[in-house]
Design an enzyme around this catalytic site. Structure first.
Site, PDB file in Angstrom:
ATOM      1  N   LYS A  36      -1.844  -3.785  -4.925  1.00  0.00           N
ATOM      2  CA  LYS A  36      -1.808  -2.368  -5.462  1.00  0.00           C
ATOM      3  C   LYS A  36      -0.755  -1.318  -5.237  1.00  0.00           C
ATOM      4  CE  LYS A  36      -5.609  -1.893  -2.893  1.00  0.00           C
ATOM      5  NZ  LYS A  36      -5.308  -3.321  -2.104  1.00  0.00           N
ATOM      6  N   ARG A  64     -13.477   3.122  -2.074  1.00  0.00           N
ATOM      7  CA  ARG A  64     -13.574   1.744  -1.176  1.00  0.00           C
ATOM      8  C   ARG A  64     -15.177   1.601  -1.210  1.00  0.00           C
ATOM      9  NH1 ARG A  64      -7.955   1.035   0.927  1.00  0.00           N
ATOM     10  NH2 ARG A  64      -7.771  -1.180   1.756  1.00  0.00           N
ATOM     11  N   ARG A 124       4.041  -9.706   4.332  1.00  0.00           N
ATOM     12  CA  ARG A 124       4.413  -8.323   3.747  1.00  0.00           C
ATOM     13  C   ARG A 124       5.105  -7.491   5.151  1.00  0.00           C
ATOM     14  NH1 ARG A 124      -0.333  -4.320   1.666  1.00  0.00           N
ATOM     15  NH2 ARG A 124      -1.289  -4.545   3.715  1.00  0.00           N
ATOM     16  N   ARG A 148       3.062  -4.255   9.460  1.00  0.00           N
ATOM     17  CA  ARG A 148       1.833  -3.402  10.039  1.00  0.00           C
ATOM     18  C   ARG A 148       1.054  -4.049  10.875  1.00  0.00           C
ATOM     19  NH1 ARG A 148      -0.682  -1.500   4.275  1.00  0.00           N
ATOM     20  NH2 ARG A 148      -2.498  -1.990   5.379  1.00  0.00           N
TER      21      ARG A 148
HETATM   22  P1  ADP Z   1      -1.901  -4.103  -1.625  1.00  0.00           P
HETATM   23  O1  ADP Z   1      -1.409  -2.373  -1.703  1.00  0.00           O
HETATM   24  O2  ADP Z   1      -2.836  -4.353  -2.579  1.00  0.00           O
HETATM   25  O3  ADP Z   1      -2.437  -4.280  -0.040  1.00  0.00           O
HETATM   26  P2  ADP Z   1       0.841  -4.957  -1.601  1.00  0.00           P
HETATM   27  O4  ADP Z   1       1.541  -4.051  -2.861  1.00  0.00           O
HETATM   28  O5  ADP Z   1       1.164  -4.129  -0.539  1.00  0.00           O
HETATM   29  O6  ADP Z   1      -0.808  -5.114  -1.777  1.00  0.00           O
HETATM   30  O7  ADP Z   1       1.094  -6.400  -1.774  1.00  0.00           O
HETATM   31  C1  ADP Z   1       1.051  -7.222  -0.661  1.00  0.00           C
HETATM   32  C2  ADP Z   1       2.377  -7.895  -0.401  1.00  0.00           C
HETATM   33  O8  ADP Z   1       2.326  -8.969  -1.508  1.00  0.00           O
HETATM   34  C3  ADP Z   1       3.546  -7.354  -0.354  1.00  0.00           C
HETATM   35  O9  ADP Z   1       4.341  -7.897   0.566  1.00  0.00           O
HETATM   36  C4  ADP Z   1       4.120  -7.240  -1.959  1.00  0.00           C
HETATM   37  O10 ADP Z   1       5.581  -7.447  -1.899  1.00  0.00           O
HETATM   38  C5  ADP Z   1       3.733  -8.681  -2.005  1.00  0.00           C
HETATM   39  N1  ADP Z   1       3.451  -8.769  -3.672  1.00  0.00           N
HETATM   40  C6  ADP Z   1       2.765  -7.835  -4.425  1.00  0.00           C
HETATM   41  N2  ADP Z   1       2.468  -8.408  -5.642  1.00  0.00           N
HETATM   42  C7  ADP Z   1       2.851  -9.680  -5.653  1.00  0.00           C
HETATM   43  C8  ADP Z   1       2.890 -10.684  -6.610  1.00  0.00           C
HETATM   44  N3  ADP Z   1       2.548 -10.497  -7.750  1.00  0.00           N
HETATM   45  N4  ADP Z   1       3.305 -11.820  -6.145  1.00  0.00           N
HETATM   46  C9  ADP Z   1       3.720 -12.037  -4.961  1.00  0.00           C
HETATM   47  N5  ADP Z   1       3.799 -11.267  -4.091  1.00  0.00           N
HETATM   48  C10 ADP Z   1       3.346 -10.072  -4.501  1.00  0.00           C
HETATM   49  P1  ADP Z   2      -4.516  -2.608   1.932  1.00  0.00           P
HETATM   50  O1  ADP Z   2      -4.123  -2.046   0.648  1.00  0.00           O
HETATM   51  O2  ADP Z   2      -3.744  -3.529   2.470  1.00  0.00           O
HETATM   52  O3  ADP Z   2      -5.918  -3.177   2.092  1.00  0.00           O
HETATM   53  P2  ADP Z   2      -4.600   0.234   2.636  1.00  0.00           P
HETATM   54  O4  ADP Z   2      -2.765   0.824   3.121  1.00  0.00           O
HETATM   55  O5  ADP Z   2      -5.256   0.559   1.326  1.00  0.00           O
HETATM   56  O6  ADP Z   2      -4.460  -1.544   3.027  1.00  0.00           O
HETATM   57  O7  ADP Z   2      -5.579   0.698   3.823  1.00  0.00           O
HETATM   58  C1  ADP Z   2      -5.218   0.201   5.177  1.00  0.00           C
HETATM   59  C2  ADP Z   2      -6.473   0.741   6.116  1.00  0.00           C
HETATM   60  O8  ADP Z   2      -6.622   1.887   5.891  1.00  0.00           O
HETATM   61  C3  ADP Z   2      -7.646   0.056   5.708  1.00  0.00           C
HETATM   62  O9  ADP Z   2      -7.961  -1.251   6.179  1.00  0.00           O
HETATM   63  C4  ADP Z   2      -8.583   1.123   6.091  1.00  0.00           C
HETATM   64  O10 ADP Z   2      -8.910   1.171   7.442  1.00  0.00           O
HETATM   65  C5  ADP Z   2      -8.030   2.574   5.856  1.00  0.00           C
HETATM   66  N1  ADP Z   2      -8.265   2.960   4.495  1.00  0.00           N
HETATM   67  C6  ADP Z   2      -7.514   3.121   3.412  1.00  0.00           C
HETATM   68  N2  ADP Z   2      -8.082   3.636   2.448  1.00  0.00           N
HETATM   69  C7  ADP Z   2      -9.250   3.722   2.850  1.00  0.00           C
HETATM   70  C8  ADP Z   2     -10.603   4.277   2.102  1.00  0.00           C
HETATM   71  N3  ADP Z   2     -10.296   4.755   0.492  1.00  0.00           N
HETATM   72  N4  ADP Z   2     -11.599   4.507   2.768  1.00  0.00           N
HETATM   73  C9  ADP Z   2     -11.662   4.123   4.192  1.00  0.00           C
HETATM   74  N5  ADP Z   2     -10.704   3.558   4.728  1.00  0.00           N
HETATM   75  C10 ADP Z   2      -9.443   3.601   4.069  1.00  0.00           C
END
Ligand code: ADP
Ligand code: ADP
Ligand code: ZN
Length: 215
Positions: free
Chosen positions: A13, A88, A127, A160
């Protein structure tokens, strides 16, 4: 363009939101980033949020809804926005609907990124994020500079606190229970677009752009 990026932790995302932000010149509204900034600033909200985040749980709805409600009223969101990590839960989705009615805005699409659990775990454990410019990397799939620093600004990369195996498992469970039902919610609204998130970053971006063209 007003979009939601939906998908489990590690689906891509944040990565795709950053690319769409450049493409459409609209802001990425990431509740995770905003909450981490509050944690960093040690504000009362940040101190409260940190407990939930480090356990892999969700921050209470009223806190997150308040942040998003304020953010969407800022000038830079008037032409469009990319919601990343929000909503969420069902109450968050209902509140968003109400806020958008108040602001006279309509969503264009909810992009749901489909990624297998094994791939999610691999993405999350590899990541890394730049402590200076905030750019995201992956040790294997989107590698940093050779010396391990940020490719864009040379900054130091961090992992993280919640990207540890134990916490990851809890985040996945929370996603299945609380967030996955939003797929049906937005399907019923005619907004859901499922996109295969298993291919590389550029191919996923292409698939999203194609999906958005029809909207
Ligand atoms: P999210 O915001 O949904 O948690 P991220 O965008 O932070 O996910 O991506 C999670 C990890 O995976 C990051 O280290 C990113 O560089 C990597 N990543 C994102 N998209 C891809 C993909 N299509 N293929 C492989 N790795 C990816
Ligand atoms: P990822 O995309 O890897 O799941 P985020 O950066 O979106 O992680 O979120 C990290 C943390 O922040 C979540 O695990 C949660 O604890 C909190 N968080 C983020 N967005 C929300 C939301 N919309 N509602 C509740 N908690 C949230
Ligand atoms: Zn950097």
């Amino acid at each position: 363009m007003k979009i939601i990026l939906l998908g489990p932790p590690g689906a891509g995302k944040g990565t795709q939101a950053a690319l769409l932000m450049e493409k459409y010149s609209i802001p990425q509204v990431s509740t995770g980033d905003m909450l981490r900034a509050a944690v960093q600033a040690q504000s009362p909200m940040g101190i409260e949020a940190k407990k939930h985040m480090n356990a892999g749980g969700l921050v209470p709805d009223n806190v997150v809804i308040g942040i998003v409600r304020e953010r969407l009223q800022e000038d830079d969101c008037q032409e469009g926005f990319i919601l990343d990590g929000f909503p969420r839960t069902r109450p968050q989705a209902d509140s968003l609907k109400q806020v958008l009615v108040e602001l006279g805005k309509k969503l264009d699409a909810v992009i749901s990124l489909q990624v297998d659990t094994d791939a999610l775990v691999e993405r999350l454990t590899g990541r890394r994020t730049c402590s200076d410019c905030g750019k995201g990397f992956h040790l294997r799939f989107d590698p940093p500079a050779e010396d391990g620093s940020c490719r864009y600004c040379g900054g130091k990369l961090n992992q993280r606190d919640d990207d540890r195996e134990e916490t990851i498992r809890n985040r996945m469970k929370v996603y299945q229970q609380q967030t996955a039902p939003l797929e049906d919610y937005y399907r019923q609204e005619g907004l859901l677009v499922a996109v295969d998130g298993m291919s590389d970053i550029a191919a996923v971006q292409q698939a999203i752009l194609v999906a958005l063209q029809g909207r």
